[in-house]
Design an enzyme around this catalytic site. Structure first.
Site, PDB file in Angstrom:
ATOM      1  N   TYR A 142      67.889  82.641  56.282  1.00 51.20           N
ATOM      2  CA  TYR A 142      67.056  81.969  57.286  1.00 51.20           C
ATOM      3  C   TYR A 142      65.836  81.396  56.588  1.00 51.20           C
ATOM      4  O   TYR A 142      65.002  82.139  56.059  1.00 51.20           O
ATOM      5  CB  TYR A 142      66.657  82.964  58.367  1.00 51.20           C
ATOM      6  CG  TYR A 142      65.910  82.382  59.546  1.00 51.20           C
ATOM      7  CD1 TYR A 142      65.880  81.018  59.806  1.00 51.20           C
ATOM      8  CD2 TYR A 142      65.236  83.224  60.433  1.00 51.20           C
ATOM      9  CE1 TYR A 142      65.205  80.505  60.892  1.00 51.20           C
ATOM     10  CE2 TYR A 142      64.562  82.723  61.535  1.00 51.20           C
ATOM     11  CZ  TYR A 142      64.542  81.364  61.753  1.00 51.20           C
ATOM     12  OH  TYR A 142      63.866  80.861  62.836  1.00 51.20           O
ATOM     13  N   LYS A 170      70.559  79.228  57.932  1.00 48.51           N
ATOM     14  CA  LYS A 170      69.925  78.712  59.138  1.00 48.51           C
ATOM     15  C   LYS A 170      68.673  77.985  58.687  1.00 48.51           C
ATOM     16  O   LYS A 170      67.733  78.591  58.170  1.00 48.51           O
ATOM     17  CB  LYS A 170      69.574  79.849  60.108  1.00 48.51           C
ATOM     18  CG  LYS A 170      68.828  79.375  61.358  1.00 48.51           C
ATOM     19  CD  LYS A 170      68.379  80.554  62.219  1.00 48.51           C
ATOM     20  CE  LYS A 170      67.553  80.060  63.397  1.00 48.51           C
ATOM     21  NZ  LYS A 170      67.024  81.189  64.213  1.00 48.51           N
TER      22      LYS A 170
END
Length: 305
Positions: A142, A170
């Protein structure tokens, strides 16, 4: 998935789910979480991310996180993947969260760059490696520098992509040129971490979306991705343009957790919009404004409002 579609180890549409809490004492409402997870899976989602920013991970505790993962996995079974956040600026803590998530039955992990202390790229690499090594679960990295103050450098992504458990990113950087280069260079599945950037990320080879708006519009977002996959770009663009009022509703304030909980409670999908400090409930003028948008978008009946 069509033959030309990008890799999708976690499907194409996941939502970063809120953690429902009870009004009276702020306890995690596991029954409401189960019901919400089932609703999301019934409405177009391939996966759910628990214990992330939208799930108020900074103020929920380890036993609560593990209990939530176990309950949601039991609820959705094999109908969707369940990713669990294992993010911390303390590597030992992040490793422990990863292990507890695996024990609770999570299907994958979301691992954010270590925040606040602003480590070097070598520190970021060693931290992420330790978490990825802690279990056999597939990992979604992330990258969200607006919250962490650091991001994965290209060389760090290249090194982490060599790890067999690291399969996806992400990306909440809004850096499309970097995403294009990284997708081609690393071979990792690339998910937009910002709802408004879904179509641009798909256009450079992105795999899908980890959403907040998906709480309200999962099936519509899934259709956007399906249309894009089929080469129906104009149709996907028109459909997504129609979704922008909801994207703005949820994402424009910088407090997606609050907006998600408020909308879900107004729609009767969770019993309460309760949050834990330092998050505070929406003021009445914000409640009224959100209710007006929900009515205008046809999600809330005027009589109910």
């Amino acid at each position: 998935m069509t033959s030309g579609a990008p890799p999708r180890p976690f499907g194409s549409l996941l939502t970063a789910m809120v953690t429902p809490m009870k009004d009276e004492d702020g306890a995690v409402d596991v029954d409401a979480a189960r019901a919400l997870a089932a609703h999301l899976v019934d409405n177009g989602h391939d996966g759910i991310v628990l214990n992330g920013t939208t799930g108020e991970a900074p103020t929920t505790h380890a036993p609560e996180k593990a209990y939530l993962v176990r309950a949601v996995v039991e609820e959705v079974g094999d109908r969707a993947v369940v990713l669990a956040g294992a993010g911390s600026n303390d590597t030992v803590h992040a490793v422990r969260m990863a292990e507890q998530a695996a024990e609770a039955g999570a299907h994958g992990l979301l691992v954010v760059t270590p925040y606040y202390s602003r480590p070097s790229q070598e520190g970021i690499y060693q931290h992420t490696l330790a978490v990825a090594d802690a279990t056999d679960l597939p990992v979604m990295l992330y990258d969200v520098p607006a919250r962490t103050a650091v991001r994965y450098a290209p060389q760090t992504l290249d090194r982490l992509a060599e790890h067999p458990n690291v399969v996806a990113v992400k990306d909440a950087t809004a850096d499309l040129p970097a995403a294009l280069r990284s997708i081609r260079r690393t071979g990792l599945a690339w998910y937009s971490g910002d709802d408004a950037f879904l179509l641009p990320f798909l256009s450079v080879g992105g795999s899908g979306l980890v959403s907040m708006t998906g709480h309200l519009a999962g099936r519509r977002l899934a259709t956007v991705i399906e249309e894009f996959d089929r080469g129906e770009v104009r149709a996907a663009t028109e459909r997504f343009a129609d979704l922008m009022p909801l994207v703005d509703l949820i994402c424009s304030t910088g407090n997606g957790a609050l907006r998600c909980k408020l909308t879900l409670s107004l729609l009767g999908l969770i019993p309460s919009a309760a949050m834990r400090l330092p998050q505070v409930p929406a003021a009445q003028d914000e409640v009224d404004a959100v209710r007006t948008i929900l009515v205008a978008e046809g999600l809330l009946d005027t009589a109910e409002a």
